[in-house]
Design an enzyme around this catalytic site. Structure first.
Site, PDB file in Angstrom:
ATOM      1  N   GLU A  90      54.325  74.728  76.903  1.00  0.00           N
ATOM      2  CA  GLU A  90      55.315  74.659  77.988  1.00  0.00           C
ATOM      3  C   GLU A  90      55.625  76.028  78.590  1.00  0.00           C
ATOM      4  O   GLU A  90      56.727  76.572  78.417  1.00  0.00           O
ATOM      5  CB  GLU A  90      56.604  73.985  77.511  1.00  0.00           C
ATOM      6  CG  GLU A  90      56.451  72.504  77.265  1.00  0.00           C
ATOM      7  CD  GLU A  90      57.784  71.784  77.074  1.00  0.00           C
ATOM      8  OE1 GLU A  90      58.789  72.438  76.784  1.00  0.00           O
ATOM      9  OE2 GLU A  90      57.807  70.549  77.226  1.00  0.00           O
ATOM     10  N   GLU A 129      53.729  64.911  75.147  1.00  0.00           N
ATOM     11  CA  GLU A 129      54.907  64.659  74.302  1.00  0.00           C
ATOM     12  C   GLU A 129      55.683  63.511  74.945  1.00  0.00           C
ATOM     13  O   GLU A 129      56.087  63.620  76.104  1.00  0.00           O
ATOM     14  CB  GLU A 129      55.805  65.902  74.219  1.00  0.00           C
ATOM     15  CG  GLU A 129      55.113  67.111  73.614  1.00  0.00           C
ATOM     16  CD  GLU A 129      56.015  68.343  73.553  1.00  0.00           C
ATOM     17  OE1 GLU A 129      57.230  68.224  73.787  1.00  0.00           O
ATOM     18  OE2 GLU A 129      55.482  69.437  73.298  1.00  0.00           O
TER      19      GLU A 129
END
Ligand code: GAL
Length: 651
Positions: free
Chosen positions: A142, A313
């Site tokens: 991320e 995710e």
């Protein structure tokens, strides 16, 4: 269409691993992502490498028939490394160092950190690059999470100066482009330029805009370094990165261009709580998430992914990071999973296998509880695994509608919002929602993307028009809907020549004479045929030119056109409330030869090849008219939180 899970073997006793692997495989999981935060266990002290445990973790998973996605550990440099290179830390806009003790404590502009990252990624890639069980890679984790794209460090300023020199060539050109004669901001050389920080009042928006572009390029550089290493040592293994939700701090199209597939992290309930949604929407979609949240990101990230995108995710239960963290309704984990597949996902991977009982994320659910019992999310994942065999895998086809989304457009408006709540991302989301409520499938594309073949192209906002954009729009032959502020600026943020919409005037001969922003609670009434609606936040005063007509009018003291039409092109002179936007989109879709259909509240439909998927985020069952289909899951009545899948019958 496969399932995956995020797993942290370093968090658990090794004796538990074989049982974890066996239960994952039994549940129907195929891909396991590991490694992305494990640097302190891989290299506890400088140069002291402990691969043995990671070798055994990979072997354990492989023996259970699982495929590994190996994450590079650069999102969490260990303490010794930070102590060795204190200058690698990022600096915030107040000039304060952002220290060790959580994660992402590094500066994209630090050459020392770039080299340390190059070293560890190379060692890791050499060790696992050709391992038969390691079938994909993820770079870092991320990028930009926790506000980490921008750094106001000395090294960032230094590299910014180089970047500017390359872009402008000489300082006179920069002074001219930024308008530095204003307030005596002129520089004599690039060496005099700092990062735009700690100024007395607003810094020059052109300065800030370029700083954003520079910082985005730094992310591209850091990621590319890792991708190049992986290409060399892990041949044939696709490389990915997990992008975030509602996140625009770097140009994702540019980072994605170096990847094989894009992953993104889907947390529908956390997102609803933390973003712009009204209190009413937050209550209404509390346990389901907004019905367009996940789909918006699927369609955005599909558009930049060479291979099928992944949800890297997936929220499995309550998260820990929103202001309030409710539990999803029963059925939502299954619904979110199927919805990702409906939009073209290759893999949906849950975060995480088991809830950790310690440290920052101990309150974040997993597929299993900390005492290792399958939790509600795990039970729904198993249900999807069972259902997968009933639905064939078909290719995603191009949608009939393209929505143009541009990261620079967002930064341009952030650099000079002119109204406190003009958020370009939110505008794009609202336009997307309006189309989806009319049962239209949408591709979200960059401003550089080819546009031919689409029936309808919508551009919520695009202040600066990239080279060739107007020609691509014209040559597409599509119906076009342009939003406020399109074509309003040049590349360095000055007002477009001849006033907005600048070069779009060849398609839409109007002149935006004045713009105004409207505080909450103020709306300019809009009349569109029978429809009475409102313009909120932003309103433009437009002068019509030849061949352009007002399709909707402002019914306030100023009057004038609210929607302008010129042939197949419409221009919206403001930010419209949802019913008005819907009315415009309905007209444009009909003109494009599409069949817009107002779906029941909370229901969404998506076509993938010959498959039709129905989803119900609402509280009541909904029945939809469907003909000539065979039902693979459910039927034409989609229960609350339900999923139905049908296949179109061939002729
Ligand atoms: C993501 C992140 C994960 C974990 C998760 C919790 O942003 O990539 O490492 O923190 O959120 O929801």
């Amino acid at each position: 269409m496969k399932l995956g899970v995020c797993y942290y073997p370093e968090h658990w006793p090794e004796a538990l691993w074989p049982d974890d692997a066996r239960r994952m495989a039994e549940l129907g999981i195929r891909h396991v992502r590991i490694g992305e935060f494990a640097w302190s266990r891989i290299e506890p002290s400088p140069g002291e490498l402990h691969w043995d445990w990671l070798d055994r973790a990979v072997e354990t998973l492989a023996r259970a028939g699982l495929e590994v996605v190996m994450g590079t550990p650069t999102a969490t440099p260990p303490k010794w490394l930070v102590d060795r290179h204190p200058g690698m830390l990022a600096v915030d806009a107040q000039g304060r160092e952002r220290r060790f003790g959580s994660r992402r404590h590094y500066d994209f502009s630090s050459d020392a950190y770039l080299e340390e990252s190059r070293r560890i990624v190379t060692l890791q890639a050499q060790r696992y690059g050709r391992h038969p069980a390691v079938t994909a890679w993820q770079t870092d984790n991320e990028y930009g999470c926790h506000d980490t794209v921008l750094s106001w460090s000395a090294q960032a300023a230094q590299r910014f100066r180089l970047w500017l020199r390359k872009r402008y060539g000489n300082i006179a050109r920069l002074n001219e482009a930024w308008g530095n004669v204003f307030w005596s901001q002129e520089y004599r050389s690039f060496d005099e330029i700092d990062a735009p920080m700690l100024t007395v009042t607003e810094s020059n928006p052109a300065h800030r805009f370029d700083f954003r572009r520079f910082a985005s390029d730094e992310v591209v550089r850091f990621n590319r370094m890792q991708v190049e290493i992986l290409r060399e040592h892990a041949p044939g293994r696709p490389v990915s990165h997990n992008f975030m939700l509602f996140f625009t701090e770097f140009d994702h199209h540019k980072v994605a261009a170096d990847l094989d597939f894009v992953g993104w992290d889907s947390y529908p309930l956390g997102a609803l709580e933390m973003f712009w949604f009204s209190d009413e929407e937050k209550r209404r979609w509390l346990r389901t998430g907004h019905p367009d949240f996940a789909a918006f990101h699927h369609d955005l990230y599909r558009g930049m992914s060479r291979l099928p995108f992944w949800v890297m995710e997936q929220q499995p239960g309550p998260v820990n990071w929103a202001h309030w963290n409710p539990s999803p309704k029963d059925g939502m984990v299954r619904l979110w999973t199927w919805e990702a597949f409906a939009h073209g996902a290759g893999v949906v991977s849950y975060f995480r296998w088991r809830q950790a009982p310690f440290a920052q994320e101990q309150m974040h659910a997993g597929l299993n509880t900390p005492d290792n019992q399958l939790d509600a999310g795990g039970i729904e994942a198993a249900q999807v695994a069972d259902e997968l065999g009933r639905v064939p895998v078909v290719k995603s086809e191009r949608a009939p509608v393209a929505l143009v989304f541009d990261y620079e457009a967002r930064w341009a408006i952030e650099a000079q919002p002119q109204g406190a709540d003009f958020n370009a991302l939110r505008l794009a989301f609202e336009w997307y929602s309006a189309l989806r409520e009319l049962a239209l499938d949408v591709d979200i594309v960059s401003a550089q993307a080819p546009l031919e073949g689409y029936a309808l192209v919508v551009v919520p906002t695009l202040p600066h028009l990239p080279d060739g954009f107007v020609a691509r729009l014209r040559d597409s032959g599509a119906q076009v809907v342009l939003g406020p502020r399109c074509g309003s600026k040049v590349e360095t943020l000055s007002i477009a020549d001849g006033l907005p919409p600048g070069d779009l005037r060849t398609l839409m001969p109007i002149r935006v004479r004045r713009v105004e922003s409207l505080r909450p609670g103020i709306a300019a009434p809009v009349v569109l045929g029978e429809h009475r609606g409102g313009c909120i936040r932003w309103r433009e005063h437009v002068e019509l030119g030849n061949d352009s007509v007002g399709e909707a009018q402002f019914a306030d003291e100023f009057g004038g056109p609210a929607v302008v039409r010129c042939g197949s092109v419409r221009y919206l002179a403001g930010w419209f409330d949802a019913p008005t936007l819907s009315a415009v989109m309905h007209r444009a879709a009909v003109d494009a030869g599409l069949e817009p259909y107002a779906l029941p509240a909370g229901v969404r439909i998506r076509q993938r090849g010959e498959l039709i998927f129905l989803f119900n985020y609402g509280d009541e069952p909904a029945t939809l008219p469907t003909e000539s289909v065979d039902w693979l899951i459910g039927n034409d009545t989609v229960p609350a939180q339900g999923v139905c899948v049908a296949r179109l019958r061939g002729d």
